[in-house]
Design a protein around this motif. Structure first.
Motif, PDB file in Angstrom:
ATOM      1  N   ALA B  87     -27.737   7.670 -38.666  1.00 13.00           N
ATOM      2  CA  ALA B  87     -27.430   6.871 -37.486  1.00 13.00           C
ATOM      3  C   ALA B  87     -28.461   5.761 -37.314  1.00 13.00           C
ATOM      4  N   VAL B  88     -29.728   6.117 -37.457  1.00 11.60           N
ATOM      5  CA  VAL B  88     -30.779   5.133 -37.247  1.00 11.60           C
ATOM      6  C   VAL B  88     -30.755   4.073 -38.357  1.00 11.60           C
ATOM      7  N   ALA B  89     -30.433   4.492 -39.581  1.00 13.84           N
ATOM      8  CA  ALA B  89     -30.357   3.516 -40.664  1.00 13.84           C
ATOM      9  C   ALA B  89     -29.280   2.477 -40.374  1.00 13.84           C
ATOM     10  N   ILE B  90     -28.128   2.948 -39.887  1.00 14.07           N
ATOM     11  CA  ILE B  90     -27.034   2.018 -39.590  1.00 14.07           C
ATOM     12  C   ILE B  90     -27.441   1.043 -38.499  1.00 14.07           C
ATOM     13  N   VAL B  91     -27.978   1.577 -37.400  1.00  6.62           N
ATOM     14  CA  VAL B  91     -28.292   0.701 -36.278  1.00  6.62           C
ATOM     15  C   VAL B  91     -29.481  -0.191 -36.614  1.00  6.62           C
ATOM     16  N   PHE B  92     -30.366   0.292 -37.480  1.00  8.73           N
ATOM     17  CA  PHE B  92     -31.503  -0.531 -37.889  1.00  8.73           C
ATOM     18  C   PHE B  92     -31.002  -1.790 -38.598  1.00  8.73           C
ATOM     19  N   VAL B  93     -30.097  -1.608 -39.552  1.00  8.16           N
ATOM     20  CA  VAL B  93     -29.599  -2.758 -40.305  1.00  8.16           C
ATOM     21  C   VAL B  93     -28.759  -3.677 -39.409  1.00  8.16           C
ATOM     22  N   ILE B  94     -27.771  -3.104 -38.754  1.00  3.99           N
ATOM     23  CA  ILE B  94     -26.859  -3.944 -37.978  1.00  3.99           C
ATOM     24  C   ILE B  94     -27.537  -4.510 -36.734  1.00  3.99           C
ATOM     25  N   GLY B  95     -28.240  -3.638 -36.010  1.00  2.00           N
ATOM     26  CA  GLY B  95     -28.883  -4.071 -34.774  1.00  2.00           C
ATOM     27  C   GLY B  95     -29.939  -5.135 -35.010  1.00  2.00           C
ATOM     28  N   LEU B  97     -30.266  -7.222 -37.610  1.00  2.00           N
ATOM     29  CA  LEU B  97     -29.648  -8.478 -38.064  1.00  2.00           C
ATOM     30  C   LEU B  97     -29.004  -9.224 -36.895  1.00  2.00           C
ATOM     31  N   THR B  98     -28.207  -8.484 -36.110  1.00  2.00           N
ATOM     32  CA  THR B  98     -27.501  -9.126 -34.995  1.00  2.00           C
ATOM     33  C   THR B  98     -28.490  -9.691 -33.984  1.00  2.00           C
ATOM     34  N   GLY B  99     -29.482  -8.871 -33.629  1.00  2.00           N
ATOM     35  CA  GLY B  99     -30.461  -9.310 -32.647  1.00  2.00           C
ATOM     36  C   GLY B  99     -31.235 -10.522 -33.137  1.00  2.00           C
ATOM     37  N   ALA B 100     -31.632 -10.483 -34.413  1.00  2.00           N
ATOM     38  CA  ALA B 100     -32.402 -11.596 -34.969  1.00  2.00           C
ATOM     39  C   ALA B 100     -31.552 -12.870 -34.964  1.00  2.00           C
ATOM     40  N   ASN B 151     -27.518   3.295 -29.649  1.00  2.00           N
ATOM     41  CA  ASN B 151     -28.858   2.755 -29.875  1.00  2.00           C
ATOM     42  C   ASN B 151     -28.857   1.245 -30.078  1.00  2.00           C
ATOM     43  N   PHE B 152     -27.663   0.689 -30.277  1.00  2.00           N
ATOM     44  CA  PHE B 152     -27.526  -0.720 -30.629  1.00  2.00           C
ATOM     45  C   PHE B 152     -28.247  -1.673 -29.656  1.00  2.00           C
ATOM     46  N   PRO B 153     -28.046  -1.539 -28.333  1.00  2.00           N
ATOM     47  CA  PRO B 153     -28.680  -2.506 -27.412  1.00  2.00           C
ATOM     48  C   PRO B 153     -30.194  -2.561 -27.539  1.00  2.00           C
ATOM     49  N   LEU B 154     -30.801  -1.388 -27.772  1.00  2.00           N
ATOM     50  CA  LEU B 154     -32.254  -1.316 -27.882  1.00  2.00           C
ATOM     51  C   LEU B 154     -32.756  -2.158 -29.061  1.00  2.00           C
ATOM     52  N   TYR B 155     -32.114  -1.974 -30.213  1.00  2.00           N
ATOM     53  CA  TYR B 155     -32.521  -2.725 -31.410  1.00  2.00           C
ATOM     54  C   TYR B 155     -32.276  -4.214 -31.228  1.00  2.00           C
TER      55      TYR B 155
END
Lengths: 337, 280, 339
Positions: B87-95, B97-100, B151-155
């Motif tokens: 779960a964290v790996a997925i949100v790390f990559v997507i979150g 990238l999107t946030g950046a 977890n998405f909003p946090l990242y």
């Protein structure tokens, strides 16, 4: 103040719209074919098609969304297969139980957390400060369902102090006349001490289990902000003017230190409302969380969707309330905004 | 790189708590990797009489159908950590990238991403995760996805802020003057600089991810019996608590706490190394 | 006003014959224990202030002016330790007083005005309420009477429309207004001693003069003793009767303000005067003082702490004790080779 409230409520509208859209999308994403699902396993092909048409599932997505809005406006959240009742009816009937539990859990967490944080900050590196640090580190690792079980084992099985974890009242009491739906309040209003005691005994353990999870963040933030405030100029000035220690700590320092605590209440509520589901399951608490869990296990999806939407609405409203509370405490916000 | 390793070692020697966290982390990873091969009993078959309290033969006792609780707790490590890591790996990559992208490009990208994150945040996170699993289907994969979504909003928020403060940094301007495209600058210049701070976030949110996954399986989502998993084992032991058989629920619960504790400590320690200013 | 014992020192302070000081600080030494070592913040500091007199305490940042003030108020940081000396206020031994006695004294007999006026006010309490808190605490005023009294005090410090301003929060007032509130707070109970710690820092120049005139005007009118802490020698010479110059935790020179300015005896005072802008002198004539304050954590501090920055220094200057020459004209200078 009224104008501010109106403006803040208007600002919350897009978020509420977001809640509705997400709930709609979740409803459309049901596994498999919703029509077949709602028709039941024994239904014929024609029956399924009939239901599909009745539910409007054969229309384009945007039309379905409009239908969904129409139903929502009528208060139609569907019917629960398990109870045979409209979902809205079930949720409204069970909401007070969840609200009472959550608010009492928050009350417990805030009382313990703020007291602990203040005492820790008044004597940095004292034993209470160290205790506070341990609580803050360990508290966030405690799953609420596990805390609940530990409490039941110790206070029900070992010590016999708490009643069996089976709902809001013991078997011999009947609910007080409905006023607020909160048994603790209603029994007092009815002057029924026996029912009040029974309700208090039943709610104590679940409220504590729920609250313990939130003690840690509240204590940590209170400690930090209290330390910062106690070191500030105006506290030294208040002492230089001879104000009593009590006045300095409570009226001057604590009120200022609570501002960051109030802003984190939103996060705390997110925890509490989530953990509420788990605690209700552990204590067989007849609230909306256990309603959703029971429905989920028999693949009865309308109650689950109704539950998610209710929680979303509640949470948005709570955040609004927190925002207004902050404005009441801090006169500066108005100008900054 | 070796300099930062030396620095890390220095930090560890001065900070026994972080060293402890790394020790516990190694233990958990070892249990996840080789645990299933080492445990004394088959985790899904009866190994003795039912409901035996802890003993020399069954360290954590046996459950309602006579399975060895110790073996089940150890074997469950792989699934619990696996779900959280995924779960964290997925949100790390997507979150990230999107946030950046939101922070770097600003404008409508920023507004759309911000609106999505706000909408997720409008729900109590665990409740939204329940709703997602209910809608998408009761599987382990969907538990992982639901945990990633909440977890998405946090990242997004962290990586958005970090990218935003760097969008006009000297090295970014330099890359622009050399004629690199904005997308390329984002990938080559901005993202690598976000990694340390995001790694701290990864470690801190692993603890929450474990709790979230275990909570979902506790209420009966995702993992099916007899698969060993901490949340479901606590749920199985719950009904025996009132009759005094504490060990069935206690040991998986403790394992869960230990794992969350480890990742929280690890996150705090990493934050001290990466960003000493935010030390608490 | 229930504690008769706490009243006694005040009564003596007011009735005292002119030459007994209201405040007498004698040989005060203060150390701070920090993670990087012990800071010798004050070393045998002695000061006296008489009734109706204004004493200026002048020095650069870190010279120990504020530490002295906080020691008198007994509001030092927990890390501070008073290792030697005596503080007498109106015949009362401040260092031996209980915390309760101090709380009764503070704000009633012993008051303070702070630098950075806005930060010294509670940001989320109406200023009138803050004054009322002090009045109720010390003044024998009831909660019901307090608002009117607070407004009267605001009028006394020259705040227009005091009833309405009493309901304002600090963020709604200008810096100068905040300092007027600070003065009203400090003078609410007509104290015998007022310590003004850089009262005009952060205010614009015209407001500075108005505030100084206000503070010292009220102090003179009430016959209070005043300590004015400032880094501005010009300000001290203009407003004070006597001036003490501090450097690195020592009082290096003390004299009547006019004499000190006209004929400094300590090399540091002379350099300080040369570094002070004055009417009729070009800014280019301002002289910088070389070097900085010595590291007060050093275990081997020389007797004279100005030595490294002094042109008149010679090896003997480092040898203790630091001489403190008193002359008949009421001047003190702590130097082996005074001007």
């Amino acid at each position: 103040m009224l104008a501010v409230m109106a403006r803040r409520m208007a600002a919350a509208l897009p978020t509420l719209a977001g809640v509705v859209v997400v709930t709609f999308l979740l409803a459309r994403a049901l596994p498999g074919d919703p029509a077949a699902y709602f028709a039941g396993p024994a239904a014929t092909r024609e029956a399924v098609e009939q239901i599909r048409a009745a539910l409007g599932l054969d229309r384009p997505l945007h039309e379905q969304f409009l239908l969904y809005l129409r139903d929502l406006a009528r208060g139609d959240l569907g019917v629960s297969i398990t109870t045979g009742q409209p979902v809205l009816h079930d949720i409204l009937a069970r909401l007070p139980a969840s609200a009472e539990l959550t608010l009492l859990g928050l009350l417990f967490a805030a009382t313990v957390g703020i007291t602990l944080g203040v005492l820790a900050a008044l004597k940095p590196n004292g034993w209470l400060d160290n205790a506070c640090r341990v609580v803050a580190t360990l508290g966030v690792c405690l799953p609420a369902f596990f805390t609940g079980l530990l409490l039941i084992y110790v206070f029900y099985y070992l010590l016999g102090w708490a009643p069996a974890p089976l709902g809001r009242l013991d078997a011999f009491s009947s609910p007080p006349p409905y006023v607020t739906g909160f048994f603790l309040v209603d029994s007092l209003l009815a002057g029924d001490a026996e029912t009040f005691v029974s309700a208090a005994q039943q709610i104590a353990l679940p409220a504590i289990a729920l609250g313990i999870f939130a003690v840690a963040p509240i204590a940590r933030i209170t400690r930090g902000s209290m330390l910062a405030v106690m070191g500030s100029d105006f506290i030294r000035a208040a002492r230089a003017h001879g104000l009593s220690r009590r006045k300095v700590v409570v009226a001057y320092a604590l009120r200022n230190a609570l501002l960051p605590v109030v802003t984190t209440l939103g996060m705390v509520f997110s925890f509490l409302l989530g953990a509420n589901v788990l605690v209700e399951k552990v204590f067989a608490w007849p609230g909306i969380g256990s309603y959703a869990v029971e429905a989920l296990l028999v693949s009865d999806y309308a109650p689950v969707q109704g539950f998610v939407m209710t929680m979303g609405f509640l949470y948005v409203l709570l955040n609004l309330a927190i925002d207004l509370l902050y404005r009441v405490i801090d006169p500066r916000v108005e100008v900054a905004a | 790189m070796s300099a930062s390793l030396v620095h890390a070692r220095h930090m560890l020697s001065g900070n026994p708590v972080t060293a402890l966290a790394f020790g516990l982390f190694a233990l958990l990873v070892a249990a996840a990797l080789v645990g299933p091969a080492l445990v004394p009993f088959d985790p899904i078959a009866a190994a003795g009489p039912a409901l035996q309290p802890p003993s020399a033969r069954h360290w954590f006792g046996t459950d309602a159908v006579g399975r060895d609780v110790f073996s089940r707790v150890v074997v469950a490590t792989r699934l619990d950590l696996g779900m959280a890591f995924a779960a964290v790996a997925i949100v790390f990559v997507i979150g990230t990238l999107t946030g950046a992208a939101a922070g770097f490009f600003g404008g409508w990208v920023d507004r759309v991403v911000g609106r999505i994150a706000d909408t997720v945040m409008a729900f109590p996170l665990f409740v939204l995760a329940m709703g997602i699993v209910a809608a998408m289907g009761n599987t382990v994969a969907n538990i992982v996805i639901a945990t990633a979504v909440v977890n998405f909003p946090l990242y997004v928020r962290i990586s958005r802020t970090e990218a935003n403060t760097r969008r006009n940094a000297g090295y970014v301007e330099a890359a622009r003057l050399s004629g690199y495209s904005e997308g390329r600058i984002l990938l080559n210049e901005i993202l690598p600089n976000l990694l340390p701070i995001m790694m701290v976030q990864v470690s801190l949110s692993l603890g929450y991810a474990i709790l979230n996954c275990a909570g979902l399986s506790f209420i009966g989502l995702g993992v099916r019996p007899p698969t060993p998993e901490w949340g479901i084992m606590v749920a199985e032991g719950a009904s025996y608590i009132v009759s005094g058989e504490w060990w069935i629920a206690l040991f998986p619960g403790l394992a869960l706490m230990l794992a969350v504790f480890t990742f929280n400590l690890l996150g705090d320690g990493l934050r001290d190394i990466v960003d000493p200013r935010r030390r608490t | 006003m229930t504690d008769a014992a706490a009243l006694a020192p005040a009564a003596t302070a007011r009735a005292a014959p002119p030459r007994v000081p209201v405040l007498d600080v004698a040989g005060l030494s203060v150390q701070f224990r920090t993670r990087s070592g012990t800071v010798h913040a004050l070393d045998e500091v002695s000061l006296q202030v008489h009734r109706g007199e204004c004493l200026g305490v002048v020095g650069e940042s870190g010279s120990g002016k504020s530490v002295t003030a906080y020691a008198v108020m007994r509001l030092l940081d927990p890390a501070a330790r008073i290792t030697a000396g005596r503080i007498t206020f109106g015949g009362m031994d401040i260092l031996a007083a209980s915390e309760r006695e101090m709380a009764d004294l503070r704000g009633r007999e012993l008051s303070m005005i702070f630098q950075n006026p806005r930060a010294a006010l509670n940001p989320i309490r109406q200023v009138g309420m803050q004054i009322a808190d002090v009045l109720v605490r010390h003044g024998g005023v009831t909660r019901a009477e307090a608002p009117a009294r607070a407004a009267a005090l605001l009028a006394e410090v020259g705040i227009p429309d005091p009833v309405r301003r009493a309901k304002a929060y600090p963020f709604e007032l200008s810096g100068g207004m905040c300092q007027r509130v600070g003065i009203a707070l400090a003078l609410a109970c007509r104290p015998a001693l007022l310590i003004a710690d850089e009262p005009t820092t952060g205010l614009d120049v015209t407001t500075q003069a108005v505030i100084m005139d206000l503070v010292l005007g009220l102090a003179r009118a009430r016959g209070m003793a005043t300590v004015l802490i400032t880094h501005d020698l010009g300000l001290a010479s203009e407003y004070c009767d006597r001036t003490a110059v501090m450097h690195a935790g020592h009082v290096v020179e003390a004299a009547p303000a006019a004499d000190l300015f006209a004929a400094p005896r300590h090399p540091y005072t002379a350099k300080l005067i040369a570094a002070t802008p004055q009417p009729g002198r070009a800014l280019s004539d301002l002289a910088a003082i070389p070097g900085g304050l010595p590291d007060l954590r050093r275990g081997d501090l020389p007797a004279c702490r100005f030595l490294d920055r002094c042109e008149r220094a010679e090896p003997g200057c480092a040898v203790p004790p630091l001489p403190r020459h008193l002359s008949e004209d009421g001047r003190m200078v702590a130097c082996r080779h005074p001007l």
